[in-house]
Design a protein around this motif. Structure first.
Motif, PDB file in Angstrom:
ATOM      1  N   THR A  40      14.768  -2.897   7.626  1.00 26.75           N
ATOM      2  CA  THR A  40      15.734  -3.076   8.622  1.00 26.75           C
ATOM      3  C   THR A  40      15.174  -2.948  10.178  1.00 26.75           C
ATOM      4  O   THR A  40      14.239  -2.737  10.256  1.00 26.75           O
ATOM      5  CB  THR A  40      16.715  -1.543   8.735  1.00 26.75           C
ATOM      6  OG1 THR A  40      15.858  -0.507   8.785  1.00 26.75           O
ATOM      7  CG2 THR A  40      17.356  -1.270   7.314  1.00 26.75           C
ATOM      8  N   ILE A  41      15.979  -3.436  11.161  1.00 23.10           N
ATOM      9  CA  ILE A  41      15.532  -3.388  12.574  1.00 23.10           C
ATOM     10  C   ILE A  41      16.281  -2.278  13.247  1.00 23.10           C
ATOM     11  O   ILE A  41      17.481  -2.327  13.296  1.00 23.10           O
ATOM     12  CB  ILE A  41      15.642  -4.850  12.996  1.00 23.10           C
ATOM     13  CG1 ILE A  41      14.819  -5.792  12.332  1.00 23.10           C
ATOM     14  CG2 ILE A  41      15.309  -4.675  14.685  1.00 23.10           C
ATOM     15  CD1 ILE A  41      15.030  -7.139  12.586  1.00 23.10           C
ATOM     16  N   ASP A  42      15.665  -1.493  13.915  1.00 22.76           N
ATOM     17  CA  ASP A  42      16.469  -0.354  14.913  1.00 22.76           C
ATOM     18  C   ASP A  42      16.275  -0.740  16.211  1.00 22.76           C
ATOM     19  O   ASP A  42      14.769  -0.661  16.743  1.00 22.76           O
ATOM     20  CB  ASP A  42      15.677   0.855  14.588  1.00 22.76           C
ATOM     21  CG  ASP A  42      16.703   2.021  15.031  1.00 22.76           C
ATOM     22  OD1 ASP A  42      17.712   1.764  15.289  1.00 22.76           O
ATOM     23  OD2 ASP A  42      16.006   3.162  15.012  1.00 22.76           O
ATOM     24  N   SER A  80      10.302  -0.344  -0.536  1.00 22.44           N
ATOM     25  CA  SER A  80      10.771  -1.144  -1.584  1.00 22.44           C
ATOM     26  C   SER A  80      10.818  -2.608  -1.218  1.00 22.44           C
ATOM     27  O   SER A  80      10.547  -3.551  -2.015  1.00 22.44           O
ATOM     28  CB  SER A  80      12.157  -0.641  -2.008  1.00 22.44           C
ATOM     29  OG  SER A  80      13.021  -0.951  -0.898  1.00 22.44           O
ATOM     30  N   ALA A  81      10.781  -2.998  -0.277  1.00 22.66           N
ATOM     31  CA  ALA A  81      10.722  -4.670   0.363  1.00 22.66           C
ATOM     32  C   ALA A  81       9.225  -4.996   0.134  1.00 22.66           C
ATOM     33  O   ALA A  81       9.085  -6.131  -0.181  1.00 22.66           O
ATOM     34  CB  ALA A  81      11.269  -4.765   1.870  1.00 22.66           C
ATOM     35  N   ASP A 107       8.501   2.100  -3.997  1.00 20.48           N
ATOM     36  CA  ASP A 107       9.815   2.788  -4.649  1.00 20.48           C
ATOM     37  C   ASP A 107      10.257   3.628  -3.854  1.00 20.48           C
ATOM     38  O   ASP A 107      11.241   4.335  -4.364  1.00 20.48           O
ATOM     39  CB  ASP A 107       9.237   3.598  -6.303  1.00 20.48           C
ATOM     40  CG  ASP A 107       7.976   4.551  -5.770  1.00 20.48           C
ATOM     41  OD1 ASP A 107       7.833   4.715  -4.619  1.00 20.48           O
ATOM     42  OD2 ASP A 107       7.633   5.097  -6.826  1.00 20.48           O
ATOM     43  N   VAL A 108      10.208   3.716  -2.477  1.00 16.89           N
ATOM     44  CA  VAL A 108      10.916   4.505  -1.497  1.00 16.89           C
ATOM     45  C   VAL A 108      11.845   3.859  -0.845  1.00 16.89           C
ATOM     46  O   VAL A 108      11.357   2.956  -0.002  1.00 16.89           O
ATOM     47  CB  VAL A 108       9.942   5.416  -0.716  1.00 16.89           C
ATOM     48  CG1 VAL A 108      10.519   6.234   0.368  1.00 16.89           C
ATOM     49  CG2 VAL A 108       8.989   6.112  -1.593  1.00 16.89           C
TER      50      VAL A 108
END
Length: 121
Positions: free
Chosen positions: A3-5, A95-96, A100-101
């Protein structure tokens, strides 16, 4: 999951830029912030349709308005108010990249008709 914030960057008239945190701009003591958080300040310069942003370490980048990473905010019209809530979903994890987080965070911004605001999540 990636994601980008986007975080707000304030351009001050003296050519200084300020990476604002969670405090409303009208409540920020810029002189105190310059002492306490000097890395939050940089410089900006308009060059044609782009802005050259230089951070506190001297690293520069060139951004255009509306190119997907840099958006202009406009002030409200006289007498206009915002009286509603907005929600935002952000997060991160490994995960990307095969991990596994995964973390998800929902933020809520509440704007009151009397000018007050709150933030939760």
């Amino acid at each position: 999951m990636m994601t980008i914030d986007f975080e707000p960057l304030i351009f001050l008239r003296d050519g200084t830029s300020y990476e604002i945190g969670e405090t409303a701009l009208e409540d920020v003591d810029l002189a105190a912030e310059r002492t306490a958080k000097p890395r939050s300040f940089g410089r900006w310069k308009r060059v044609g349709g782009s802005f050259v942003l230089t951070d506190s370490r001297g690293a520069s980048n060139d951004d255009k308005l509306g190119d997907g990473s840099f958006f202009r905010a406009f002030p409200a019209a006289a007498g206009e108010s915002v009286a509603r809530s907005y929600r935002r979903l952000s997060g991160g994890g490994t995960s990307a990249l095969g991990g596994d987080v995964t973390i998800a965070v929902e933020s809520r911004y509440d704007f009151k008709a009397d000018g007050r605001y709150g933030r939760g999540g």
